[in-house]
Design an enzyme around this catalytic site. Structure first.
Site, PDB file in Angstrom:
ATOM      1  N   LYS A   1      -1.681 -12.793 -48.565  1.00 30.71           N
ATOM      2  CA  LYS A   1      -0.242 -12.511 -48.559  1.00 30.71           C
ATOM      3  C   LYS A   1      -0.023 -11.000 -48.561  1.00 30.71           C
ATOM      4  O   LYS A   1      -0.775 -10.265 -49.214  1.00 30.71           O
ATOM      5  CB  LYS A   1       0.397 -13.138 -49.803  1.00 30.71           C
TER       6      LYS A   1
ATOM      7  N   SER B   1       7.966 -18.011 -51.465  1.00 27.43           N
ATOM      8  CA  SER B   1       7.893 -16.841 -50.605  1.00 27.43           C
ATOM      9  C   SER B   1       6.578 -16.734 -49.833  1.00 27.43           C
ATOM     10  O   SER B   1       6.526 -16.064 -48.800  1.00 27.43           O
ATOM     11  CB  SER B   1       8.065 -15.580 -51.444  1.00 27.43           C
TER      12      SER B   1
ATOM     13  N   SER C   1       6.453 -19.864 -55.626  1.00 28.16           N
ATOM     14  CA  SER C   1       6.158 -19.302 -54.302  1.00 28.16           C
ATOM     15  C   SER C   1       4.810 -19.680 -53.707  1.00 28.16           C
ATOM     16  O   SER C   1       4.549 -19.369 -52.545  1.00 28.16           O
ATOM     17  CB  SER C   1       6.273 -17.778 -54.338  1.00 28.16           C
TER      18      SER C   1
END
Lengths: 89, 489, 475
Positions: free
Chosen positions: B79, B154, B178
């Site tokens: 990420k 997210s 997330s």
């Protein structure tokens, strides 16, 4: 909420559109938070970090960082090795 | 040859070790897959142009008989919240459009020490603020099961990278769901470890008391392997735990007989999609067959989880994001034509231009909840109720070993459907935020396909530092459910 | 007190704690390094960087707290003070707010022959900011100081005169230096002093509006700045004006305080506990362990010097200004077994010499042992006090012990009576006129004969023997 004041405290330039939208949204968000008022928290200690580990602190001793010059390279504006900003006085 | 992109990390690592195929072949297969799919899915913001070289280096090690590590030769997608030295790290924000970190997150260092190869940096909601990946400055990332739908957020890009076989494993961060929510939307495994398990050093902070990094994978076993690599005490993170119970893989096959599964009363209230509820029932039935017992538990304070979460997360974020000021790194407005009137103007323009609307909304909210006259009513009150909520969980885990619940009330929603309404979007986190507030480990495991063709999973939550228990139960459940997360497109 | 006005003064002293690395990161605290040389992801405030507390900074703070008679909190909390400034990399300063490490202490010092006690409200740990320098249409930022550990010591507003304020600050500095937790260097900024000043009517019950004076870099200026500020405030009020709550700076060339430019907006620091740092837990065991390592503090040491060495109060307090001076004195006193002489030599000859040449006692060209040897040479009558001063001067120049110098320069006192008698006889023989006058009753001339004899002996004749000989010869 006084959006302009809060945005200035947070050093955030907001567009007119954002100001209008935020004003309305903050109202309903804060309203949504109102539920918390129902909870009796008298004498309850605030929980900040959800862990009770207690470890020893860092032993004093310095290390020179070999990437210091790379770190200065990414600055938006420099003079020599110093960061340059608008006049602060 | 078999399609290498369909293999698990474990299979890839052992295949390379047994010389069935080369690390470079693995890497090129995944890079080809990215080439073929990512134009549409947009799961990656940046690819690592050194990935092939690193794969070749693994092959050289094999050739010279060296150990390549437990994740040796396995590509991993990261990420864009995790700093990677020399590799652009944007947090999904324009603010960090040109940010090349001069250091790597501890998690990244640990993965590299285990031999994993960073294949690229994944798309995400800007500064992890969002549940749909729609707040990314780098465009929507799309759900590979149906590209009209959001992948969740997210950590949307990290979930999609694994779901679409562009990487066998990936790393996300979970502040209020997330990891678990996008895993659920994309039909992959996603694990959020106990607060303090994984070092936060070098991970761009959203909310310091809630953030934890964790893996996405196709199997629980792969996640267990990744966790064994990334967990552990870090001298650079004062909140990282010295807990040394890291035998996640070896406990996967323990017998579940007599384990108690808690069913939170509050998590079945409200508007839960029928097929989501059915997935929970399926899991329950399988767990019963495996010898688990069930107990209904009550977590009354969880109904306050979303407000507590949004107050605490935005308060912390308003402070954590103050460092993006355009002085030492990051976006600086163009002052050539219109010089800064004063410092206030300098900061406001740098930040106003660098941050997107959702980030600004949350900074505004968090600045307010910490401000003079409101601190006690919002921030401090939320922290007090957080204590009560944590106590709820502590008490509950005296009665049971894990909690079984939905991850979200519905499967993935359509792109654009909820973005205009922050509260509806925030409420999406209703079943996931409590876990972060209490600092507990939780995971999302795919169970079935919804009639709309999107995957549906369940959430398992355990007591603090009970990952080996949690993964053991999830692994056995995964085996008996036999969900095949293969996307037929 | 000025007329019926009463000043109310409180001091905030920022002491840089002696550590090798910063408060929350392992970059160096060394002074005078290259621009932005002492940096790390943490002190740059890079995305993802996290603070980790330096143990020595906590220990030094506890030490100081104990020496300032404070209570040490079992659980103290680091909080973020949020504000934007280019030299503040994270957009917040990690400090302590409602739960500081040390609270409710006091210090005592002598002033005007009385003991004054000033309460310490709190002493809390925090990190320093970086440094901005201004160049007309731009400013430059150096972060070498950013993250350096500070202890902020806040006094109660119990100081009543400018002189007390300066003496309070000197006393705190003296304690910090005795503890070896801060070098107390005002010029390099390792000790900084902010003064809060207000005035109130003698019989008033409420404090007046307070003004903060910042950036004062000497204790003499503390006194002058406060003195000016008190007079300014009284004048403003008496001429019908009002005191504004503001920050002022001191201009030491004009001896005046002046207002800093108006701030953009009211501060709202939005303090909250730093979630990156768990509360600082200090066990009773840790406190007692640190307590057991505390050195003797200046006031205790001064008392002991009076008792053990019979020094007057003044001497004892001068000699304990600095720990190194006190240690020097004590070694010289012990080795010479003549404390009074050691005290005189240190306070007069040595201090004058060191002050002239701006040398620290640590780097004194004459060691305490050698000074003790010199004192012993006098006490054993090997040399006279007068010759001793000569030897002392040679010792300043040459790295040699006094005995060698005395031998080398042939400065040993002449106690051989027959040799001296010869000299005396010659003097009497060659000054018949003076001898006649002396005998006629002009006894004042005795000094002349002594002088001549000393001259003839190059100052080395034992004065007692010379006196005795002259008396008997001149009748």
């Amino acid at each position: 909420m006084d959006i302009e004041n809060v945005a200035s405290l947070a050093r955030l330039q907001l567009s007119e559109d954002e100001k209008i939208k935020f004003k309305e949204q903050m109202g309903s968000i804060l309203n949504y938070f109102e539920d918390l008022k129902d909870v009796n928290t008298e004498g309850v200690e605030a929980l900040v970090t959800p862990t009770d580990i207690n470890k020893d602190y860092r032993k004093d001793g310095s290390v020179s960082w070999d990437k210091a010059s790379d770190a200065l390279e990414i600055a938006p504006l420099k003079k020599g090795n110093l960061f340059q900003v608008p006049p602060v006085v | 040859m078999k399609d290498l992109t369909q293999l698990t990390a474990k299979e890839i690592n052992s295949g390379i070790k047994n010389k069935q195929f080369k690390a470079s072949e693995v890497m090129s297969s995944f890079l080809e897959q990215i080439d073929a799919k990512d134009k549409e899915l947009n799961a990656f913001i940046t690819l690592n142009d050194k990935a092939m070289d690193l794969a070749n280096a693994v092959d050289n090690k094999i050739a010279s008989g060296e150990d390549i590590g437990a994740l040796g030769g396995v590509p991993i997608a990261i990420k864009d919240m995790l700093c990677t030295e020399g590799l652009k790290t944007t947090a999904g924000s324009k603010m960090l459009e040109n940010f090349i970190p001069p250091y790597s997150a501890t998690v990244v260092n640990k993965l590299e020490q285990s031999g994993a190869i960073v294949i690229g940096k994944c798309n995400q909601d800007e500064f992890a603020m969002g549940s749909s990946n729609e707040t990314s400055y780098y465009g929507n990332c799309k759900n590979p099961w149906n590209t009209d739908y959001v992948p969740g957020g997210s950590s949307g890009g990290s979930a999609v990278a694994v779901a679409a076989s562009m990487a066998p494993i990936s790393i996300g961060t979970d502040t209020g769901g997330s990891i678990r929510q996008p895993a659920n939307f994309c039909g992959v495994v996603g694990v959020k470890p106990t607060y303090g398990r994984v070092s936060r050093y070098g991970i761009i902070a959203f909310a310091s008391s809630l953030d934890q990094a964790g893996p996405f994978s196709k199997t629980i076993e792969d996640s267990a392997m990744v966790l064994e690599s990334i967990c552990g005490e870090d001298p650079f993170d004062a909140t990282s735990s010295a807990n040394t119970d890291l035998s996640f893989v070896s406990s996967l096959n323990n017998d579940l007989k007599g384990l108690k599964v808690g069913l939170p009363k509050e998590y079945s209230d409200g508007e839960i999609d029928g097929e989501v509820a059915a997935a929970v029932e399926t899991a329950k039935k399988q767990l019963a067959d495996l010898g688990c017992e069930f107990v209904e538990v009550s977590l009354p304070y969880t109904k306050y989880a979303v407000p507590i979460y949004y107050i605490i997360a935005t308060s912390e974020a308003s402070s954590n994001l103050a460092r993006y000021d355009g002085v030492r790194f990051g976006h600086r407005a163009d002052f050539k034509d219109k010089p800064a009137a004063d410092l206030l103007d300098f900061y406001s323009r740098n930040r106003g231009e660098g941050f997107g609307t959702e980030v600004k909304r949350r900074i505004t909210l968090g600045t307010f909840t910490l401000s003079s006259g409101y601190y006690d009513a919002y921030y401090n009150k939320a922290c007090q109720v957080r204590r009560l909520l944590q106590q709820n969980f502590t008490d509950t885990f005296k009665q049971c070993d894990v909690l079984l619940s939905p991850v979200t009330a519905t499967p993935a929603f359509k792109i654009g459907e909820r973005i205009a309404d922050p509260i509806t979007m925030y409420k999406n986190d209703i079943f996931t935020t409590s876990t972060n507030l209490a600092g507990l480990p939780g995971l999302s495991l795919p169970v079935a396909l919804h009639s709309n063709g999107l995957p549906v999973g369940v959430q398992l939550t355990a007591g603090a530092f009970q990952e080996s228990h949690l993964l053991n139960i999830a692994h056995k459940l995964e085996q008996s459910i036999g969900f095949k997360g293969e996307i037929h497109s | 007190m000025i007329g019926d006005w009463k000043p109310v003064i409180g001091l905030e002293i920022h002491a840089q704690l002696n550590t090798e690395s910063k408060m929350f990161s392992n970059d160096s605290t060394a002074f005078g390094q290259g621009d932005n040389a002492n940096i790390s992801p943490v002190s740059l405030g890079l995305p993802g960087a996290l603070p980790v507390v330096n143990k020595k900074a906590i220990e030094n703070s506890i030490k100081t707290g104990l020496a300032l008679n404070c209570k040490i909190r079992g659980t103290s909390v680091f909080a973020r003070k949020n504000y934007f400034y280019p030299d503040l990399p994270k957009g917040y300063q990690i400090s302590q707010f409602d739960k500081p490490l040390c609270e409710e202490g006091y210090v005592e010092f002598h002033i005007n022959d009385q003991v004054k006690r000033v309460g310490i409200t709190r002493a809390h740990m925090e990190e320093d900011a970086g440094k901005s320098t201004h160049h007309g249409d731009y400013s430059l930022i150096n972060l070498n100081r950013a993250g350096v550990p500070l202890l902020e010591i806040v006094s109660e507003p119990e100081i009543e005169t400018p002189a007390e304020a300066a003496e309070y600050a000197r006393t705190v500095r003296q304690i910090l230096r005795f503890l070896d937790v801060c070098d107390g260097n005002l010029e390099e900024g390792s000790l900084r002093c902010d003064c809060n000043v207000s005035v109130m009517k003698k019989d008033a019950t409420e404090f007046g509006t307070k003004v903060e004076i910042k950036n004062i870099n000497s204790f003499r200026f503390v006194e002058k700045a406060i003195d000016y500020e008190i007079k300014r405030q009284i004048e403003v009020i008496e001429s019908g004006g009002e005191i504004m709550q503001e920050t002022r700076l001191f201009d030491s060339t004009k001896n005046k305080t002046y207002s800093m430019r108006k701030k953009e907006q009211a501060h709202d620091y939005r303090y909250f506990p730093d979630p990156d740092l768990l509360p600082v837990q200090v066990s009773d065991e840790w406190v007692s362990e640190i307590k057991s390592t505390l050195p003797e503090l200046p006031r205790d040491m001064a008392k002991r010097f009076q008792q053990d060495y019979g020094l007057p109060e003044y001497d004892a307090s001068v000699l304990t200004q600095e720990k190194s001076l006190a240690q020097y004195f004590e070694q010289a006193a012990k080795e010479s077994s003549n404390a009074k002489a050691a005290s005189n030599w240190v306070m007069v000859e040595l201090q004058r010499e060191l002050n002239d040449k701006k040398i620290d006692i640590e780097n004194s060209p004459i060691s305490a042992s050698r000074l003790a040897q010199l004192i012993q040479l006098i006490d054993k009558k090997v040399i006279s006090g007068k010759i001793a001063k000569k030897v002392f001067a040679f010792m300043l120049e040459d790295d040699k012990n006094p005995e060698d110098i005395v031998k080398e320069k042939n400065l040993v006192q002449i106690t051989d009576e027959s040799a001296l008698e010869k000299m005396v006889d010659e003097i009497i023989a060659s000054n018949p006129g003076q001898v006649e006058q002396y005998k006629a009753g002009k006894t004042k001339l005795f000094g002349f004969f002594v002088g001549q004899a000393m001259k003839a002996s190059k100052g080395q004749g034992n004065p007692e023997i010379i006196n005795k000989l002259l008396k008997s010869k001149l009748g």
